[in-house]
Design an enzyme around this catalytic site. Structure first.
Site, PDB file in Angstrom:
ATOM      1  N   PRO A  53       0.796  -1.227   0.000  1.00 22.03           N
ATOM      2  CA  PRO A  53       0.000   0.000   0.000  1.00 22.03           C
ATOM      3  C   PRO A  53       0.831   1.280   0.000  1.00 22.03           C
ATOM      4  CG  PRO A  53       0.159  -0.847   2.229  1.00 22.03           C
ATOM      5  CD  PRO A  53       0.975  -1.768   1.365  1.00 22.03           C
ATOM      6  N   ASP A  54       0.327   2.302  -0.643  1.00 16.82           N
ATOM      7  CA  ASP A  54       0.889   3.642  -0.478  1.00 16.82           C
ATOM      8  C   ASP A  54       0.539   4.104   0.949  1.00 16.82           C
ATOM      9  OD1 ASP A  54       2.124   6.049  -0.975  1.00 16.82           O
ATOM     10  OD2 ASP A  54       1.014   6.486  -2.813  1.00 16.82           O
TER      11      ASP A  54
END
Ligand code: NAG
Ligand code: NAG
Ligand code: NAG
Ligand code: NAG
Ligand code: NAG
Ligand code: NAG
Ligand code: NAG
Ligand code: NAG
Ligand code: NAG
Ligand code: NAG
Ligand code: NAG
Ligand code: NAG
Length: 797
Positions: free
Chosen positions: A254-255
């Site tokens: 994930p960012d």
């Protein structure tokens, strides 16, 4: 025509986004091809792990087993250079690399940059970037990506993944998906990009397919939501599209702040996440009560390690992670490559070569340069790491990098000022500068007295000492020897100048004085952006005024631009005194030298625009979305697709770029190379990396002869555009092939484009398959998207 769904329906679709089952590599659905050996190693490794150890792997911790150890991958930002690191190279950023239209440059840069990451001990690299793609020209992170055209971006995704893989590191393609702007990306909003199935497939997913096909080992899901569900928890996006349909074998991470649940994210397809969501207790409880499965946990652990084995990181040779300031000799001769790629990326948009005007420069007697972008900023060579965006859309100094996590760590920066100074000394040119966009000194101590230069300009032919005023100068001979030849008869004025004209270069520095007293005037302008904020303008009034003020006084004004994304030029580009325009992206540490190579013709310009330049910012259909829900109603019609569909005349079309030589396109012909395939509407192959394998089979070839009809060595980027039968509901035409061909003066070469099944397919939303359209495909070859040199038809099905 696309129908826009009401919001109530959109909510229903978010529910559908939860329904896809996780894609398990163990299911055998994907023929792993080049990843098969790595899969076997990863599976064998994971079979040794207990639950706690698997949880450690998927949350980025080391594991000490009884007979093995696992060291978490070392993740690092940057791609065109290592972000926040001492003694490393700054390469041309994505927006410059794409302008080379040279696949080999893509691979070479990624390999060289990847090598620096590897040697510094990093092995999980946050790039390349295919999203933002360029829905809107205002997107702040456009410099990190390649082009709003998915085919061109896909070509560079493929080659940069190949290059990084060969350097022994794992690439993280980002940001998946529809991460088209910075505004409202984080905190409470996480804007939602709501796009239809056809648009997602034909535009935004396309370049990621190329990356998967090339062996990309990881993907970063983005901060935005898609159809209202967080991208990193969107089952349809991660499991449905990327894993089930495209056959992605690696892991999804994930960012920042993009994971919000434990089981929701893992079941949706997120493979790497936070140890605060994924504790061993939570994972075990989920397995116990059916919220989660052990099969999926194993799949996550395998996906987290498969890229490590694929890149050969298990050979025990990788260096330890360097401290940020540690010296390691990693740069080799990368400076040469950086300069070459930079020069090959510059597009010559306009050139009126006549007499001593235009480009290339040939030992000019007098050169004046204008604009803050010509020289160093007050403090450099890098910008402070910032995800807060930028204060201004222009930068007071030479821009060769974006800001934020894609930003370069230049060890030094060669500016145009520096490179031109050296060249001027070598050529014996007189070289003057005003490196300020708004410099307003119009001192009356000008050579011409009375400040008349500020508005009028010099009567070059005047022999009258009256026009210069002031007492007699003392040395006529010094005046004579130092006057540039283009001053013509005005040389005699030395006798009348107030110790100004008479002493050569001491012309009082004003824009008008320098401009009117120069054989060539170079104006440097920029636009600046990066992570955390979007652009607010596509042109800048101070810089446009600077160009116009110089051009008012100088009949050989040459403009050099380095820009984040599209830059509108219309305030001055038609002015006859603007004899040439050189346009580029962010070139990295050798920027000034690369620019000088093109200005002087050491490199014959061979870059081409990777986006259109319209006449006016108002010509774009969309800007930045400021609401929480963003409807991507324009569908696939972005950049040239939109301008073509609406017959908007543009200033410079997508694919445009001139050379100092000329090229001629010979007659061309097309041939079906796989009739069986062309008789089948849908692909029939097995799922491999990138999708059904026969989508990548060549089915048509197009050949022609390209000739260099000028008298200089040069390279042309020949482009192939495809127009589909109407059934496919496609843009007027789209790029589906390109080749950069280098030719000596008078030389000609046969060029062949190969179209894959994929290149002539459209996404059939009913069948949920890529389909061939029945009818005539029109294939055009040209020098830009609007400079087509002929067409040929091929009928299919
Ligand atoms: C889809 O899954 C997410 C994450 O588990 C959840 O928050 C959301 O409510 C689900 N959506 C629907 C419509 O069920
Ligand atoms: C693994 O062992 C090494 C050296 O023995 C130690 O430094 C490290 O902390 C251990 N890691 C874990 C996760 O136990
Ligand atoms: C998003 O919603 C559209 C309908 O508006 C649908 O066509 C598309 O497949 C959905 N995509 C995803 C990833 O949910
Ligand atoms: C399973 O256990 C977890 C952790 O205690 C809990 O959050 C979840 O609601 C449970 N699910 C079911 C279906 O009982
Ligand atoms: C600019 O004007 C000068 C003086 O009239 C002339 O010699 C020169 O050829 C002109 N240059 C261009 C590029 O027109
Ligand atoms: C540029 O010049 C203007 C006016 O002469 C001055 O106000 C401004 O501070 C200068 N800018 C820089 C960056 O030096
Ligand atoms: C300027 O003076 C020189 C030398 O006297 C002469 O040859 C030339 O023709 C004059 N030029 C003009 C424009 O009067
Ligand atoms: C001016 O320069 C020319 C060319 O070098 C030379 O022939 C001439 O004598 C010089 N005139 C003076 C007054 O020095
Ligand atoms: C072009 O430059 C010349 C000076 O060389 C000036 O006299 C003329 O007005 C300029 N033209 C324009 C359109 O600015
Ligand atoms: C762009 O269009 C706007 C609105 O029509 C107009 O005000 C502006 O002058 C145009 N800009 C240019 C550079 O033509
Ligand atoms: C654009 O021009 C073409 C050819 O002249 C025409 O067929 C088409 O209807 C035009 N489209 C629009 C949107 O005006
Ligand atoms: C929904 C939302 O958060 N909208 C914000 C998006 O960003 C703009 C510009 O910063 C704000 O004005 C909106 O309130």
């Amino acid at each position: 025509m696309r129908t826009v769904l009401p919001f109530s329906l959109a909510a229903g679709l978010a529910a559908a986004a939860n329904s896809t089952t996780p894609s398990l590599l163990s299911s055998g659905d994907v023929d792993l091809g080049i990843y098969e050996a790595a899969y076997q190693k990863a599976k064998s490794f994971v079979s040794k792990l207990n639950t706690a150890q698997k949880v450690a792997v998927i949350t980025g911790s080391d594991v000490n087993g009884t007979d093995f150890t696992w060291t978490a991958l070392h993740n690092k930002d940057g791609f065109a250079g290592i972000n926040s690191q001492y003694y490393v190279s700054g390469f041309p950023m994505g927006n410059a690399l794409a302008m080379t239209w040279d696949r080999q440059h893509g691979e070479d840069e990624a390999k060289a940059s990847g090598r620096e990451f590897y040697m510094m001990g990093y092995n999980l690299i946050n790039g390349p970037v295919a999203s933002p793609l360029g829905r809107t020209p205002y997107g702040g992170r456009l410099p990190e990506g390649f082009s709003p055209d998915p085919y061109l971006t896909g070509a560079f995704m493929e080659k940069t993944v190949t290059g990084m893989n060969s350097a022994g590191v794992v690439t993280v393609g980002r940001h998946f998906l529809l991460n088209e702007q910075e505004t409202n990306r984080s905190s409470s909003t996480h804007y939602s990009s709501n796009a239809d199935d056809k648009t997602i497939h034909e535009l935004y997913l396309w370049p990621f397919v190329d990356a998967v096909h090339a062996g990309m080992g990881a993907v970063m899901c983005s901060m935005n939501r898609v159809n209202s569900t967080l991208a990193c928890e969107n089952n349809k996006l991660l499991s449905g599209l990327l894993k089930h349909e495209v056959g992605f074998p690696g892991f999804i991470l994930p960012d920042v702040s993009s994971q919000s649940t434990a089981y929701g994210s893992a079941n949706a397809g997120l493979d790497f996440g936070s140890s605060s969501y994924w504790t061993t207790a939570v994972i075990e409880a989920g397995i116990a009560n059916g919220s989660f499965t052990e099969l999926r946990l194993d799949d996550m652990a395998v996906r987290n390690t498969i890229g490590y084995f694929f890149a050969g990181l298990d050979d025990g040779k990788q260096p330890d992670v360097a401290a940020t300031t540690e010296y390691r000799d990693v740069r080799a001769d990368h400076a040469k490559l950086i300069r070459k790629i930079g020069a090959d990326s510059l597009a010559l948009l306009k050139n009126h070569k006549s007499g001593s005007g235009g480009l290339p420069l040939n030992r000019p007697r007098t050169i004046s340069i204008f604009g803050a972008h010509a020289g160093p900023s007050m403090a450099g060579p890098n910008f402070a790491f910032s995800v807060m965006g930028t204060d201004s859309d222009v930068y007071q100094g030479h821009v060769a990098s974006a800001v934020g996590s894609g930003g370069l760590s230049n060890s030094y920066l060669a500016t145009p000022f520096q490179a031109l100074s050296l060249r001027a000394a070598q050529d014996g040119s007189m070289f003057r500068w005003i490196m300020n966009d708004t410099y307003s000194d119009t001192s009356s101590t000008s050579i011409f007295g009375g400040g008349s230069m500020g508005t009028g300009g010099l009567d070059m032919d005047s022999n009258s000492s009256d026009s210069f005023g002031g007492p007699q100068g003392e040395s006529a001979s010094s005046a004579n020897s130092s006057m540039p030849t283009d001053m013509g008869g005005a040389g005699g004025a030395g006798e009348g100048a107030a110790g100004v004209m008479g002493t050569g270069t001491t012309v009082s520095p004003s824009i008008a004085n320098y401009a009117s007293d120069s054989e060539v005037c170079l104006v440097f302008i920029n636009s600046w952006s990066g992570e955390g904020a979007d652009r607010s303008e596509l042109s800048n009034q101070d810089q446009d005024t600077l160009v116009s003020s110089v051009a008012l006084n100088c009949n050989n004004t040459i403009v050099v631009i380095n820009t984040a994304g599209p830059r509108i030029l219309d305030q001055w580009v038609e002015n006859d005194n603007v004899t040439a325009v050189v346009y580029g992206g962010y070139l990295g540490q050798e920027s000034g030298k690369a620019i000088v190579d093109v200005l002087y013709g050491d490199v014959n310009p061979n870059g081409k625009l990777a986006h259109s330049i319209p006449r006016n910012a108002t010509d774009y259909p969309v800007s930045i979305c400021e609401t929480a829900e963003c409807a991507l109603d324009e569908g696939v019609q972005i950049d040239y697709r939109y301008f073509d569909a609406h017959n908007v005349s543009v200033r410079y079309p997508f694919g445009h770029g001139l050379s100092y030589t000329t090229f001629e396109y010979g007659a061309f012909s097309a041939m079906k190379t796989d009739n069986a395939a062309l008789n089948s509407k849908y692909p029939t192959g097995k799922l491999g990396l990138g999708g059904l394998k026969d989508l990548f089979d060549d089915v048509i070839s197009v050949s022609f002869t390209l000739s260099n009809t000028g008298d200089l060595l040069g390279a042309e980027v020949a482009q192939l555009y495809v127009q589909y039968p109407s059934e496919a509901q496609q843009p007027v035409r789209q790029l589906r092939g390109f080749e950069k061909v280098a030719l000596a003066a008078g030389e000609h070469k046969d060029v062949t484009f190969k179209l894959r099944r994929r290149d002539i397919s459209y996404w059939d939303v009913i069948a949920q398959k890529w389909a061939l359209a029945s009818g005539d495909y029109t294939l055009s070859i040209g020098s830009s998207s609007r400079d087509l040199r002929g067409e040929v038809r091929v009928s299919v099905l």
